[in-house]
Write an enzyme that holds these catalytic residues in place. Sequence first.
Site, PDB file in Angstrom:
ATOM      1  N   HIS A  14       0.833  -1.214   0.000  1.00 28.42           N
ATOM      2  CA  HIS A  14       0.000   0.000   0.000  1.00 28.42           C
ATOM      3  C   HIS A  14       0.863   1.257   0.000  1.00 28.42           C
ATOM      4  O   HIS A  14       2.053   1.214   0.315  1.00 28.42           O
ATOM      5  CB  HIS A  14      -0.971   0.037   1.180  1.00 28.42           C
ATOM      6  CG  HIS A  14      -0.343   0.077   2.542  1.00 28.42           C
ATOM      7  ND1 HIS A  14      -0.116  -1.061   3.295  1.00 28.42           N
ATOM      8  CD2 HIS A  14       0.100   1.119   3.302  1.00 28.42           C
ATOM      9  CE1 HIS A  14       0.427  -0.708   4.451  1.00 28.42           C
ATOM     10  NE2 HIS A  14       0.584   0.595   4.478  1.00 28.42           N
ATOM     11  N   HIS A  87       3.972   7.271   3.391  1.00 30.67           N
ATOM     12  CA  HIS A  87       4.906   6.142   3.360  1.00 30.67           C
ATOM     13  C   HIS A  87       4.502   5.171   2.257  1.00 30.67           C
ATOM     14  O   HIS A  87       3.414   5.265   1.700  1.00 30.67           O
ATOM     15  CB  HIS A  87       4.951   5.411   4.718  1.00 30.67           C
ATOM     16  CG  HIS A  87       3.671   4.757   5.134  1.00 30.67           C
ATOM     17  ND1 HIS A  87       2.659   5.438   5.789  1.00 30.67           N
ATOM     18  CD2 HIS A  87       3.228   3.483   4.977  1.00 30.67           C
ATOM     19  CE1 HIS A  87       1.669   4.592   6.026  1.00 30.67           C
ATOM     20  NE2 HIS A  87       1.976   3.407   5.537  1.00 30.67           N
ATOM     21  N   GLU A 136       7.659   1.266   5.077  1.00 31.89           N
ATOM     22  CA  GLU A 136       7.079   0.254   5.971  1.00 31.89           C
ATOM     23  C   GLU A 136       7.292  -1.106   5.345  1.00 31.89           C
ATOM     24  O   GLU A 136       7.148  -1.264   4.125  1.00 31.89           O
ATOM     25  CB  GLU A 136       5.578   0.524   6.146  1.00 31.89           C
ATOM     26  CG  GLU A 136       4.827  -0.496   6.976  1.00 31.89           C
ATOM     27  CD  GLU A 136       3.335  -0.232   7.030  1.00 31.89           C
ATOM     28  OE1 GLU A 136       2.879   0.856   6.632  1.00 31.89           O
ATOM     29  OE2 GLU A 136       2.611  -1.137   7.466  1.00 31.89           O
TER      30      GLU A 136
HETATM   31  C1  LIG Z   1       0.760   0.751  11.520  1.00 34.99           C
HETATM   32  C2  LIG Z   1      -0.578   0.967  10.961  1.00 34.99           C
HETATM   33  C3  LIG Z   1      -0.548   1.317   9.492  1.00 34.99           C
HETATM   34  C4  LIG Z   1      -0.204   0.075   8.674  1.00 34.99           C
HETATM   35  O1  LIG Z   1       0.156   0.227   7.490  1.00 34.99           O
HETATM   36  O2  LIG Z   1      -0.394  -1.042   9.214  1.00 34.99           O
HETATM   37  C5  LIG Z   1       0.414   2.452   9.203  1.00 34.99           C
HETATM   38  O3  LIG Z   1       1.144   2.504   8.243  1.00 34.99           O
HETATM   39  S1  LIG Z   1       0.391   3.704  10.362  1.00 34.99           S
HETATM   40  C6  LIG Z   1       1.567   4.923   9.781  1.00 34.99           C
HETATM   41  C7  LIG Z   1       1.883   5.854  10.912  1.00 34.99           C
HETATM   42  N1  LIG Z   1       2.938   5.308  11.746  1.00 34.99           N
HETATM   43  C8  LIG Z   1       4.220   5.651  11.502  1.00 34.99           C
HETATM   44  O4  LIG Z   1       4.523   6.422  10.611  1.00 34.99           O
HETATM   45  C9  LIG Z   1       5.253   5.023  12.418  1.00 34.99           C
HETATM   46  C10 LIG Z   1       6.663   5.310  11.920  1.00 34.99           C
HETATM   47  N2  LIG Z   1       6.896   6.744  11.859  1.00 34.99           N
HETATM   48  C11 LIG Z   1       7.623   7.383  12.832  1.00 34.99           C
HETATM   49  O5  LIG Z   1       8.113   6.799  13.772  1.00 34.99           O
HETATM   50  C12 LIG Z   1       7.767   8.892  12.665  1.00 34.99           C
HETATM   51  O6  LIG Z   1       6.790   9.375  11.762  1.00 34.99           O
HETATM   52  C13 LIG Z   1       9.178   9.318  12.113  1.00 34.99           C
HETATM   53  C14 LIG Z   1      10.255   8.874  13.092  1.00 34.99           C
HETATM   54  C15 LIG Z   1       9.422   8.748  10.747  1.00 34.99           C
HETATM   55  C16 LIG Z   1       9.189  10.837  12.013  1.00 34.99           C
HETATM   56  O7  LIG Z   1       8.763  11.317  13.269  1.00 34.99           O
HETATM   57  P1  LIG Z   1       8.489  12.887  13.459  1.00 34.99           P
HETATM   58  O8  LIG Z   1       7.737  13.431  12.283  1.00 34.99           O
HETATM   59  O9  LIG Z   1       7.893  13.121  14.804  1.00 34.99           O
HETATM   60  O10 LIG Z   1       9.975  13.407  13.511  1.00 34.99           O
HETATM   61  P2  LIG Z   1      10.582  14.630  12.785  1.00 34.99           P
HETATM   62  O11 LIG Z   1       9.553  15.649  12.460  1.00 34.99           O
HETATM   63  O12 LIG Z   1      11.747  15.037  13.623  1.00 34.99           O
HETATM   64  O13 LIG Z   1      11.117  14.004  11.401  1.00 34.99           O
HETATM   65  C17 LIG Z   1      12.444  13.539  11.333  1.00 34.99           C
HETATM   66  C18 LIG Z   1      12.846  13.717   9.884  1.00 34.99           C
HETATM   67  O14 LIG Z   1      12.058  12.784   9.106  1.00 34.99           O
HETATM   68  C19 LIG Z   1      11.285  13.509   8.156  1.00 34.99           C
HETATM   69  N3  LIG Z   1      10.018  12.825   8.045  1.00 34.99           N
HETATM   70  C20 LIG Z   1       9.056  12.693   8.999  1.00 34.99           C
HETATM   71  N4  LIG Z   1       8.024  11.967   8.503  1.00 34.99           N
HETATM   72  C21 LIG Z   1       8.350  11.665   7.227  1.00 34.99           C
HETATM   73  C22 LIG Z   1       7.700  10.949   6.169  1.00 34.99           C
HETATM   74  N5  LIG Z   1       6.489  10.402   6.355  1.00 34.99           N
HETATM   75  N6  LIG Z   1       8.313  10.819   4.974  1.00 34.99           N
HETATM   76  C23 LIG Z   1       9.547  11.380   4.772  1.00 34.99           C
HETATM   77  N7  LIG Z   1      10.244  12.076   5.723  1.00 34.99           N
HETATM   78  C24 LIG Z   1       9.633  12.206   6.923  1.00 34.99           C
HETATM   79  C25 LIG Z   1      11.147  14.917   8.705  1.00 34.99           C
HETATM   80  O15 LIG Z   1      10.898  15.818   7.655  1.00 34.99           O
HETATM   81  C26 LIG Z   1      12.500  15.102   9.334  1.00 34.99           C
HETATM   82  O16 LIG Z   1      13.432  15.365   8.323  1.00 34.99           O
HETATM   83  P3  LIG Z   1      14.570  16.466   8.594  1.00 34.99           P
HETATM   84  O17 LIG Z   1      15.322  16.541   7.301  1.00 34.99           O
HETATM   85  O18 LIG Z   1      15.365  15.930   9.763  1.00 34.99           O
HETATM   86  O19 LIG Z   1      13.807  17.735   8.931  1.00 34.99           O
HETATM   87 CO   LIG Z   2       0.988   1.640   6.337  1.00 36.45          CO
END
Ligand SMILES: CC[C@H](C(=O)O)C(=O)SCCNC(=O)CCNC(=O)[C@H](O)C(C)(C)COP(=O)(O)OP(=O)(O)OC[C@H]1O[C@@H](n2cnc3c(N)ncnc32)[C@H](O)[C@@H]1OP(=O)(O)O
Ligand SMILES: [Co+2]
Length: 144
Positions: A14, A87, A136
Amino acid sequence: MTDHAATTLGRLNHVGVATPSIERSIALYRDLLGATVIGEPFDLPAQGVKVCFIDTPNTQIELIEPYDDSSPIAGFLRKNPAGGQHHVCFEVPDIQVAVADLKAKGATVLGEPRIGAHGTPIVFVHPKDMGGMLVELMETPAHD
Ligand SMILES: CC[C@H](C(=O)O)C(=O)SCCNC(=O)CCNC(=O)[C@H](O)C(C)(C)COP(=O)(O)OP(=O)(O)OC[C@H]1O[C@@H](n2cnc3c(N)ncnc32)[C@H](O)[C@@H]1OP(=O)(O)O
Ligand SMILES: [Co+2]
């Protein structure tokens, strides 16, 4: 020579699309693109999201809305208030093998595998290790 076969990348399961309103996004995909919505939105409190799947012939769109302010997508939506691609999810044959392999290669695997929206183990690889894409990995569902 590193064994790259361990993390055998399977099908694109997905594309995760973050939205401030899953209802508005459902209407968009349904009314603008004639998409098939699968069932009703459902909550995954443990993952901090509300989820609804949109079917396509070869993969799915996973619409995700924050379950609450502590949602892992809350930060993303603060930066992208209209939402957007969040993602991509690929299937792997064995999530534990994939995690061990990625860690051995120095990638940042976020947390431990846990049950995702399809009821199988999932894990995420940090965007910084995947060229800016949040990836993911999901263990391929056993076909009954
Ligand atoms: C699980 C149920 C469902 C499934 O398929 O089964 C799902 O998929 S649920 C999806 C939601 N859950 C998650 O996304 C869990 C994993 N994600 C995380 O742990 C956080 O989102 C993380 C660590 C990737 C980012 O956390 P956060 O946004 O709080 O941190 P920052 O703002 O400091 O970001 C750090 C750095 O990463 C870049 N960033 C954040 N999100 C994304 C993204 N989706 N795609 C690309 N880049 C991303 C952000 O811009 C920061 O970059 P920097 O250059 O350091 O500024
Ligand atoms: Co997902």
